[in-house]
Design a protein around this motif. Structure first.
Motif, short mmCIF file in Angstrom:
data_model
loop_
_atom_site.label_atom_id
_atom_site.label_comp_id
_atom_site.label_asym_id
_atom_site.label_seq_id
_atom_site.Cartn_x
_atom_site.Cartn_y
_atom_site.Cartn_z
N ALA A 1 -45.63 -67.26 37.63
CA ALA A 1 -44.16 -67.18 36.62
C ALA A 1 -43.95 -66.25 35.73
O ALA A 1 -43.65 -65.34 34.88
CB ALA A 1 -44.02 -68.72 36.29
N TRP B 1 -46.48 -63.32 35.24
CA TRP B 1 -45.93 -61.75 35.94
C TRP B 1 -44.80 -61.51 37.12
O TRP B 1 -45.07 -60.46 37.61
CB TRP B 1 -47.65 -61.29 36.05
CG TRP B 1 -48.25 -61.09 35.21
CD1 TRP B 1 -47.91 -59.53 34.45
CD2 TRP B 1 -49.15 -61.98 35.37
NE1 TRP B 1 -49.26 -59.81 33.43
CE2 TRP B 1 -49.91 -61.48 34.03
CE3 TRP B 1 -50.68 -62.37 34.97
CZ2 TRP B 1 -51.31 -61.04 32.89
CZ3 TRP B 1 -51.30 -63.21 34.70
CH2 TRP B 1 -51.72 -62.38 33.79
N ARG B 2 -44.21 -62.89 37.59
CA ARG B 2 -43.48 -62.73 37.96
C ARG B 2 -43.40 -62.10 39.93
O ARG B 2 -42.72 -61.55 39.99
CB ARG B 2 -41.65 -61.67 37.88
CG ARG B 2 -41.11 -62.76 36.25
CD ARG B 2 -40.10 -62.27 35.60
NE ARG B 2 -39.64 -62.22 34.81
CZ ARG B 2 -39.51 -61.91 33.56
NH1 ARG B 2 -39.91 -60.89 33.53
NH2 ARG B 2 -38.52 -62.19 32.52
N PRO C 1 -43.19 -63.38 43.13
CA PRO C 1 -42.61 -64.85 44.16
C PRO C 1 -43.31 -65.38 44.86
O PRO C 1 -43.27 -65.98 45.09
CB PRO C 1 -41.51 -63.53 44.86
CG PRO C 1 -40.86 -62.48 43.82
CD PRO C 1 -42.25 -61.52 43.34
#
Length: 123
Positions: A9, A11-12, A14
């Motif tokens: 979440a 460092w995004r 997926p």
């Protein structure tokens, strides 16, 4: 698992978030299976009121057949007995309750009714 969710979440990332969600789903399903298993094994096991005793008495025959066979066929009971005999719990109870009826009428704390879990784990 929580660390994967936090890193994904923050460092995004997926794929890491997806792995976190799948892992959490698996853990929740495993927890639900454990709860259902425990309920099925102990569904008939309830305490019986015994005259002149302040605590409930449990009988192995009240539990599931699988649990009965598992307990009776286990080699661990000798280890538990050895562990309990090496502690001060039994001698302390003998000094506290000089007569059997005093013991049966007394309200026992959970540590007196059940052996300390850390002692069973250590042995």
């Amino acid at each position: 698992m929580a660390l994967a969710g936090f890193v994904g979440a923050f460092w995004r990332i997926p794929w890491l978030l997806m792995a976190y969600l799948v892992g959490m789903l698996v853990l929740i399903i495993l927890l639900a299976c454990l709860v259902i298993f425990m309920y099925m094994v102990t569904i008939r096991g309830s305490g019986h009121i015994v005259p002149s005793r302040a605590y409930l008495e449990y009988h192995l025959e009240d539990f599931s057949i699988w649990l009965q066979r598992r307990v009776r066929g286990s080699y661990k009971w000798e280890r538990i007995e050895t562990c309990l005999s090496s502690t001060q719990i039994c001698p302390d109870l003998n000094q506290t309750y000089t007569m059997a009826m005093d013991f049966f009428r007394a309200y026992l704390t959970p540590i007196e009714v059940n052996p300390p879990l850390y002692l069973l784990i250590l042995n």
